[in-house]
Design a protein around this motif. Structure first.
Motif, PDB file in Angstrom:
ATOM      1  N   GLN A  28       0.194   1.045  -5.732  1.00 31.29           N
ATOM      2  CA  GLN A  28       0.375   1.118  -4.286  1.00 31.29           C
ATOM      3  C   GLN A  28      -0.363  -0.067  -3.680  1.00 31.29           C
ATOM      4  N   THR A  29       0.097  -0.503  -2.543  1.00 33.91           N
ATOM      5  CA  THR A  29      -0.500  -1.654  -1.880  1.00 33.91           C
ATOM      6  C   THR A  29      -1.331  -1.173  -0.697  1.00 33.91           C
ATOM      7  N   ARG A  30      -2.493  -1.789  -0.541  1.00 34.29           N
ATOM      8  CA  ARG A  30      -3.318  -1.485   0.632  1.00 34.29           C
ATOM      9  C   ARG A  30      -3.936  -2.785   1.134  1.00 34.29           C
ATOM     10  N   LYS A  31      -4.299  -2.778   2.385  1.00 32.32           N
ATOM     11  CA  LYS A  31      -4.937  -3.941   3.002  1.00 32.32           C
ATOM     12  C   LYS A  31      -6.417  -3.943   2.656  1.00 32.32           C
ATOM     13  N   LYS A  39      -6.085  -9.026   3.202  1.00 30.07           N
ATOM     14  CA  LYS A  39      -5.296  -9.417   2.042  1.00 30.07           C
ATOM     15  C   LYS A  39      -4.713  -8.145   1.423  1.00 30.07           C
ATOM     16  N   ASP A  40      -3.458  -8.233   0.956  1.00 31.55           N
ATOM     17  CA  ASP A  40      -2.863  -7.097   0.265  1.00 31.55           C
ATOM     18  C   ASP A  40      -3.465  -6.980  -1.125  1.00 31.55           C
ATOM     19  N   GLU A  41      -3.817  -5.759  -1.503  1.00 29.16           N
ATOM     20  CA  GLU A  41      -4.419  -5.498  -2.800  1.00 29.16           C
ATOM     21  C   GLU A  41      -3.561  -4.457  -3.514  1.00 29.16           C
ATOM     22  N   ARG A  42      -3.290  -4.690  -4.790  1.00 32.58           N
ATOM     23  CA  ARG A  42      -2.528  -3.738  -5.590  1.00 32.58           C
ATOM     24  C   ARG A  42      -3.489  -2.807  -6.317  1.00 32.58           C
ATOM     25  N   LEU A  43      -3.294  -1.524  -6.112  1.00 26.95           N
ATOM     26  CA  LEU A  43      -4.080  -0.510  -6.803  1.00 26.95           C
ATOM     27  C   LEU A  43      -3.172   0.141  -7.844  1.00 26.95           C
ATOM     28  N   TYR A  44      -3.323  -0.291  -9.089  1.00 31.25           N
ATOM     29  CA  TYR A  44      -2.497   0.240 -10.166  1.00 31.25           C
ATOM     30  C   TYR A  44      -2.965   1.633 -10.531  1.00 31.25           C
TER      31      TYR A  44
END
Length: 93
Positions: A28-31, A39-44
């Motif tokens: 999911q992507t979070r700011k 910055k968009d951060e990917r939380l795998y």
């Protein structure tokens, strides 16, 4: 997804006897706040690594190339489909 699949297929065509690792990631992507903006951060939350080894028919050492190639192709396709179904099954649990 389609672009990455095409990129992977092109790589395997350039290096037909190469081994590769296919990574499938669910995230999911979070700011994420930074000093100047965000910055968009990917939380795998799940990642799968599937090791692939693509062999040419000649490398297998079969005398009848076409029939053996078709059988090897069908076997490889079935194994890859089974691996993908397993990924989807586990992710959906």
């Amino acid at each position: 997804v389609e672009a990455k699949i095409s990129e992977f297929c092109a790589l395997m065509e350039r290096r037909p006897a190469a081994a590769a690792t296919l990574r499938i990631g669910f995230y999911q992507t979070r700011k994420k706040a930074q000093w100047f903006g965000s910055k968009d951060e990917r939380l795998y939350w799940e990642q799968w690594y599937i090791n692939l080894a693509v062999l040419e028919t000649e490398a297998i050492g079969t005398p009848d190339g076409d029939a053996a190639a078709a059988a090897a192709h069908a076997h490889t396709e079935a194994a890859l489909r089974a691996a993908m179904r397993e990924v989807v099954r586990v992710v959906n649990e």
